[in-house]
Design an enzyme around this catalytic site. Structure first.
Site, PDB file in Angstrom:
ATOM      1  N   THR A   1      -0.597  -0.480   1.756  1.00 58.29           N
ATOM      2  CA  THR A   1       0.534   0.058   2.722  1.00 58.29           C
ATOM      3  C   THR A   1       1.204   1.228   1.989  1.00 58.29           C
ATOM      4  OG1 THR A   1       1.905  -1.518   1.960  1.00 58.29           O
ATOM      5  CG2 THR A   1       0.924  -2.021   4.016  1.00 58.29           C
TER       6      THR A   1
ATOM      7  N   ALA B   1       3.398   1.737  -0.314  1.00 62.66           N
ATOM      8  CA  ALA B   1       4.763   1.912  -1.060  1.00 62.66           C
ATOM      9  C   ALA B   1       4.664   2.105  -2.508  1.00 62.66           C
ATOM     10  CB  ALA B   1       5.214   0.406  -0.624  1.00 62.66           C
TER      11      ALA B   1
ATOM     12  N   HIS C   1      -0.617  -8.190  -6.010  1.00 56.13           N
ATOM     13  CA  HIS C   1      -0.046  -7.170  -7.079  1.00 56.13           C
ATOM     14  C   HIS C   1      -0.256  -7.905  -8.480  1.00 56.13           C
ATOM     15  CE1 HIS C   1       2.623  -5.101  -4.030  1.00 56.13           C
ATOM     16  NE2 HIS C   1       1.303  -4.848  -3.886  1.00 56.13           N
TER      17      HIS C   1
ATOM     18  N   ASN D   1      -3.078  -2.509 -12.810  1.00 56.32           N
ATOM     19  CA  ASN D   1      -1.939  -3.270 -13.051  1.00 56.32           C
ATOM     20  C   ASN D   1      -1.908  -4.385 -13.886  1.00 56.32           C
ATOM     21  OD1 ASN D   1      -1.293  -1.985 -10.462  1.00 56.32           O
ATOM     22  ND2 ASN D   1      -1.887  -3.629  -9.089  1.00 56.32           N
TER      23      ASN D   1
ATOM     24  N   THR E   1       1.566   0.013  -7.843  1.00 54.26           N
ATOM     25  CA  THR E   1       0.610   1.169  -8.024  1.00 54.26           C
ATOM     26  C   THR E   1       1.258   2.304  -8.673  1.00 54.26           C
ATOM     27  OG1 THR E   1      -0.461   0.193  -6.048  1.00 54.26           O
ATOM     28  CG2 THR E   1      -1.061   2.606  -6.606  1.00 54.26           C
TER      29      THR E   1
END
Length: 489
Positions: free
Chosen positions: A120, A122, A425, A459, A471
């Protein structure tokens, strides 16, 4: 001429390809990915596809080898479209380790672009104790600014949205000591106010500057003493394998499959796979009460979001990253007879990312005796929340309830804590550290301790208790690592 192999085509692998080709005019960069190309150009965010059917087909294609057996996808209701990520386009990975609940919603995407084809976008910056303490602050500012440039991050998404203005005003009045802003988003605003969402297509170098090999699985790194000299690659369509020699290998295969590949290659430092973290997520949808926000226009796009706001991180006041996304349509399915279905004032999807403190017992374990569908060591996950994280979730719930009251009412049963793994994440599994003391895998430039010819990306490098979407941090670390690798080459 130097030759570099990059394993993985997500945002960090793409950053290495871009920066190495910019710094070294004669470098040969070959990038491999186990998954297929979904879009033209390769790596584009599938939300930019104009037809919902094309979006669905692209997401189907990235759901990995188990899709044909009907096993792909996250269990229904684990993650809601338009909040943190979309469950469609990912496939489950791993099983619980013995004695652990594991991460039942742990999932990955297998496609060119990786999660960069589905995210998305962000990109808030980490703040306070989220930041990596052993990287010089001035250097970090330079790295993160370069990452924002690579990802096309903007702080003015939905600039003309009256709903965004109203949400910002209400939040700033309620939380005067917490950062309140438009959510930084990796996207390019269009003249009509819509966004072209960033995928890895905006990061990758020109096609003539590197060679992309989709449907090519890296099964093992070639190791000679303390040096990686290349990799064994397998064509997913023909089954043919080859030995690929390289001056350097960058492994950017995500936080679960990068340590899996290292383990399969006999590279097994003590910290590999350990200190697994994610963001425990508190999620809810608010049906906006009439008059609380300007009335929404009729949704006219495939992606109906018209406002994205960030209630930011503060170590003392708000140790979370919260996202509020307004849409005229509900981001979770509601039956037609539901009392809050078709709410004329619209909906706000709200998500609070909570910190998970790294501990070595939260880990990915590799089972050589039970390989996965690709023939690599099977993944087992040991993971659990402590009283500290449960307390953080309770505090986040109090804040979420306070925020929801500004706008309307939560849907019944919300907010709720999402199943472990829902954030997508995953961090810490090949974490960097300031010293080779057994608690980290890499140095501050993403180079595994005691191993040359190898750089890691993604990550999994992040060593902190981090509530921030990772990210941007990972691409900033890729900037740092790529500069060091270019200087070495």
């Amino acid at each position: 001429m130097s030759r570099v192999l990059i394993v993985g085509s997500g945002p960090t692998g793409a950053a290495y390809a871009r920066l190495l080709t910019e710094a070294l005019p004669t470098v040969e960069v070959v990038m491999v990915d186990a998954g297929p190309v979904l879009t033209d150009p390769p790596g584009m965010n599938v939300k930019n596809l104009p037809d919902p059917a094309l979006q669905a087909a692209a997401r189907d294609a990235s759901q990995g080898p188990a899709r044909a057996a009907g096993l792909a996808g996250i269990p229904g209701g684990s993650v809601a479209e338009g909040t943190v990520t979309a469950r469609h386009g990912t496939h489950l990975i791993g099983h619980p380790a013995e004695g652990s609940g594991g991460m039942p919603a742990a999932a990955v995407a297998t496609c060119v672009g990786g999660q960069g084809a589905h995210w998305t976008c962000a990109t808030p910056r980490p703040a306070g104790t989220e930041r990596i303490p052993f990287i010089d602050p001035a250097e970090w500012e330079e790295h993160v600014s370069d990452a924002e440039r690579l990802l096309h991050t903007t702080g003015s998404a939905f600039a003309e949205s009256p709903q965004a203005e109203a949400v910002l005003r209400l939040l700033a009045g309620e939380f005067p000591d917490v950062p309140v802003r438009r959510l930084p988003i990796a996207a390019d605003p269009r003249p009509d106010g819509t966004l072209r969402w960033s995928g890895t297509d905006v990061v990758l170098p020109r096609p003539d500057r590197f060679h992309l090999r989709p449907r090519t699985l890296c099964t093992r790194l070639l190791v000679s003493g303390d040096r990686v000299t290349g990799a064994v690659l397998r064509d997913q369509d023909t089954g043919v394998t080859e030995r690929f020699e390289a001056d350097a290998v960058v492994v950017a295969a995500d936080a679960l499959r990068t340590p899996q590949l290292l383990w399969a290659s006999g590279i097994r430092p003590a910290a590999l796979g350990r200190h697994l973290t994610e963001h425990p997520l508190l999620f809810g949808v608010v049906a906006v009460r009439p008059g609380a926000l300007p009335a929404p226009a009729r949704a006219r796009r495939v992606d109906p979001i018209t406002a994205a706001v960030n209630l930011g991180y503060s170590d003392a006041e708000h140790p979370f990253h919260a996202q509020l996304m307004f849409s005229p349509v509900c981001p979770v399915p509601l039956p037609p007879d539901h009392p809050q279905a078709g709410n004329p004032a619209g909906y706000i999807g709200m998500g609070w990312g909570v910190r998970k403190w790294p501990r070595p017992s939260d880990r990915v374990i590799f089972d050589d005796e039970a390989p996965d569908d690709a023939g690599l060591p099977g993944i087992r996950i040991a993971y659990g929340l402590t009283e500290r994280e449960e307390a953080e979730l309770g505090r986040a719930r109090s804040v979420a309830t306070r925020v929801a009251a500004l706008f309307g009412d939560f849907l019944p049963g919300m907010p709720h804590v999402m199943p472990a793994g829902s954030s997508l994440h995953y961090m810490g599994t090949f974490r960097m550290g300031p010293a080779d003391d057994g608690t980290s895998v890499c140095d501050a430039y993403s180079r595994p301790w005691g191993m040359s010819g190898l750089v890691l990306a993604g990550n999994g490098l992040i060593p902190t208790a981090n509530a921030c979407n990772p990210t941007l941090t990972s691409v900033a670390l890729a900037v740092r690592g790529a500069r060091a690798l270019a200087a070495h080459l």
